[in-house]
Write an enzyme that holds these catalytic residues in place. Sequence first.
Site, PDB file in Angstrom:
ATOM      1  N   LYS A 117       4.590  -5.590  12.806  1.00 29.02           N
ATOM      2  CA  LYS A 117       5.783  -4.767  12.593  1.00 29.02           C
ATOM      3  C   LYS A 117       6.973  -5.460  13.265  1.00 29.02           C
ATOM      4  O   LYS A 117       7.057  -5.472  14.495  1.00 29.02           O
ATOM      5  CB  LYS A 117       5.593  -3.388  13.231  1.00 29.02           C
ATOM      6  CG  LYS A 117       4.558  -2.501  12.581  1.00 29.02           C
ATOM      7  CD  LYS A 117       4.590  -1.132  13.267  1.00 29.02           C
ATOM      8  CE  LYS A 117       3.841  -0.094  12.496  1.00 29.02           C
ATOM      9  NZ  LYS A 117       2.394  -0.169  12.691  1.00 29.02           N
ATOM     10  N   GLU A 136      -7.080   0.613  11.188  1.00 28.35           N
ATOM     11  CA  GLU A 136      -6.065   0.195  12.154  1.00 28.35           C
ATOM     12  C   GLU A 136      -6.384   0.825  13.516  1.00 28.35           C
ATOM     13  O   GLU A 136      -7.139   1.798  13.592  1.00 28.35           O
ATOM     14  CB  GLU A 136      -4.668   0.608  11.673  1.00 28.35           C
ATOM     15  CG  GLU A 136      -4.278  -0.118  10.400  1.00 28.35           C
ATOM     16  CD  GLU A 136      -2.877   0.232   9.905  1.00 28.35           C
ATOM     17  OE1 GLU A 136      -2.052   0.735  10.689  1.00 28.35           O
ATOM     18  OE2 GLU A 136      -2.616   0.002   8.716  1.00 28.35           O
ATOM     19  N   ASN A 181      -4.289   5.738  14.506  1.00 31.02           N
ATOM     20  CA  ASN A 181      -3.232   5.555  15.508  1.00 31.02           C
ATOM     21  C   ASN A 181      -3.742   5.712  16.945  1.00 31.02           C
ATOM     22  O   ASN A 181      -3.144   6.428  17.756  1.00 31.02           O
ATOM     23  CB  ASN A 181      -2.059   6.531  15.261  1.00 31.02           C
ATOM     24  CG  ASN A 181      -1.267   6.183  14.013  1.00 31.02           C
ATOM     25  OD1 ASN A 181      -1.351   6.860  13.000  1.00 31.02           O
ATOM     26  ND2 ASN A 181      -0.496   5.107  14.062  1.00 31.02           N
ATOM     27  N   LYS A 233      -3.395   4.162   2.151  1.00 36.60           N
ATOM     28  CA  LYS A 233      -3.632   4.284   3.602  1.00 36.60           C
ATOM     29  C   LYS A 233      -3.605   5.742   4.008  1.00 36.60           C
ATOM     30  O   LYS A 233      -2.642   6.459   3.730  1.00 36.60           O
ATOM     31  CB  LYS A 233      -2.562   3.487   4.341  1.00 36.60           C
ATOM     32  CG  LYS A 233      -2.572   3.689   5.854  1.00 36.60           C
ATOM     33  CD  LYS A 233      -1.730   2.623   6.505  1.00 36.60           C
ATOM     34  CE  LYS A 233      -1.159   3.077   7.830  1.00 36.60           C
ATOM     35  NZ  LYS A 233      -0.356   2.014   8.458  1.00 36.60           N
ATOM     36  N   ASN A 274       0.836  -1.192   0.000  1.00 35.68           N
ATOM     37  CA  ASN A 274       0.000   0.000   0.000  1.00 35.68           C
ATOM     38  C   ASN A 274       0.876   1.249   0.000  1.00 35.68           C
ATOM     39  O   ASN A 274       2.026   1.211   0.446  1.00 35.68           O
ATOM     40  CB  ASN A 274      -0.951   0.007   1.202  1.00 35.68           C
ATOM     41  CG  ASN A 274      -0.221   0.225   2.512  1.00 35.68           C
ATOM     42  OD1 ASN A 274       0.219  -0.742   3.146  1.00 35.68           O
ATOM     43  ND2 ASN A 274      -0.054   1.464   2.930  1.00 35.68           N
ATOM     44  N   ALA A 275       0.320   2.330  -0.506  1.00 36.20           N
ATOM     45  CA  ALA A 275       1.016   3.617  -0.429  1.00 36.20           C
ATOM     46  C   ALA A 275       0.409   4.412   0.723  1.00 36.20           C
ATOM     47  O   ALA A 275      -0.765   4.261   1.055  1.00 36.20           O
ATOM     48  CB  ALA A 275       0.867   4.375  -1.737  1.00 36.20           C
ATOM     49  N   ASP A 290      -2.740  -2.989  16.163  1.00 38.11           N
ATOM     50  CA  ASP A 290      -1.432  -2.501  15.728  1.00 38.11           C
ATOM     51  C   ASP A 290      -0.554  -2.164  16.944  1.00 38.11           C
ATOM     52  O   ASP A 290       0.024  -3.071  17.540  1.00 38.11           O
ATOM     53  CB  ASP A 290      -1.605  -1.314  14.772  1.00 38.11           C
ATOM     54  CG  ASP A 290      -0.308  -0.922  14.072  1.00 38.11           C
ATOM     55  OD1 ASP A 290       0.737  -1.503  14.386  1.00 38.11           O
ATOM     56  OD2 ASP A 290      -0.335  -0.034  13.204  1.00 38.11           O
ATOM     57  N   LYS A 309      -3.906   8.549   7.068  1.00 40.78           N
ATOM     58  CA  LYS A 309      -3.799   8.763   8.507  1.00 40.78           C
ATOM     59  C   LYS A 309      -4.937   9.659   8.962  1.00 40.78           C
ATOM     60  O   LYS A 309      -5.204  10.695   8.337  1.00 40.78           O
ATOM     61  CB  LYS A 309      -2.457   9.424   8.832  1.00 40.78           C
ATOM     62  CG  LYS A 309      -1.259   8.513   8.633  1.00 40.78           C
ATOM     63  CD  LYS A 309      -1.142   7.514   9.755  1.00 40.78           C
ATOM     64  CE  LYS A 309       0.200   6.779   9.706  1.00 40.78           C
ATOM     65  NZ  LYS A 309       0.292   5.742  10.756  1.00 40.78           N
TER      66      LYS A 309
HETATM   67 MG   LIG Z   1      -1.038   1.626  12.204  1.00 39.63          MG
END
Ligand SMILES: [Mg+2]
Length: 355
Positions: free
Chosen positions: A265, A216, A192, A159, A132-133, A241, A161
């Site tokens: 991650k 997410e 986030n 994606k 994904n970008a 996440d 934010k």
């Molecule tokens: Mg995330």
Amino acid sequence: MKLERVELSPVRYRLRSTLGSARAPLRERQGVRVRVRDEDGRSALGEALPLASAGTEALARTRSALGAAAGALRGASGELDELLDGIEARWPDAPAARCALDSALHELEARRLGLPVAGLLGTDPRTKVAVNALLGSGEFETVLARARDFVARGYETLKLKLGVDPPRADLERVARLRAELGPSIRLRLDPNGAWPVPAAREMLERLAPLEVELVELPLPASVWRQLRRLADDSPVPLAADECLALPEARRALADGDLTPLAVLKPMVLGGLRAAARLAERASAAGVRCFATTTLEGPAGTAAALQLAAAVCDPELACGLAGPEAVEAAFPAWLTPRRGRLRPGAAEGFGEGGAA
Ligand SMILES: [Mg+2]
């Protein structure tokens, strides 16, 4: 394997543009590059790029852990798993430092065996990984121009934010983006952890008609226990996440007791082995996993790509479009083409080197 020595050097990457998110704006990444040499003259790379807001240790701890590891691992010998067990036991509080050592040791072992790293992590690695970008946040017109450029170059998953602006503004932004891009682009959202539970519930209801691929971590990582209920009720699939930095949240995920999706991650989880083991257990419980970096250079991105090829869900794009976001000397094979990377083209984690 028998290690001859571990060499450390500082590494610093500027981001192509400041990444705005619900966390502090990110302009650069700083860390430590690790080169491991064995007694047969092979060498391999890993990088530690801690991001405390994503759940790693702080940079000072990364440096002190790796300084100690460089001394402790000089002349060390053993099977890959034995060496990794020792590293895990000694530096449990430094996942980014462990990630660099773990990645380099995996690459060294793969070279020794003549296998791709993905072949050490899974039984049937994929030859293509969709990526994904990252759109970040910022002025809508700027975000839209970036989105159009990515779509024109073949990215199918973008994606965005969220969480910088109030929920109402975020919602409007997603609706406009969906209207501008049409229905075929997958839109993935990442607040986030910015939303309290009631706001998260309302946002997820309102996002549902906009055909969002996934959201997410919507809630603060500290209240991860409330994720299960939110995910059960949510009309949009949720991905765990940042909370996966916490051992209890990882256990819940692995038991299928958290979210239907998970972001893996290696930098936060402490390396490729830990991430692959979590993926294996979570997948068995029905969780679909995808991998991302914490915005890393060639070595970190290459390592995460091998994880993605080995254990991630083929239908989910991974956050591995490093060259789009990070100023570093990425080799051609780590530059996505039509939104995809080919892990089989890998020529070692460090090929191309750091900027
Ligand atoms: Mg995330």
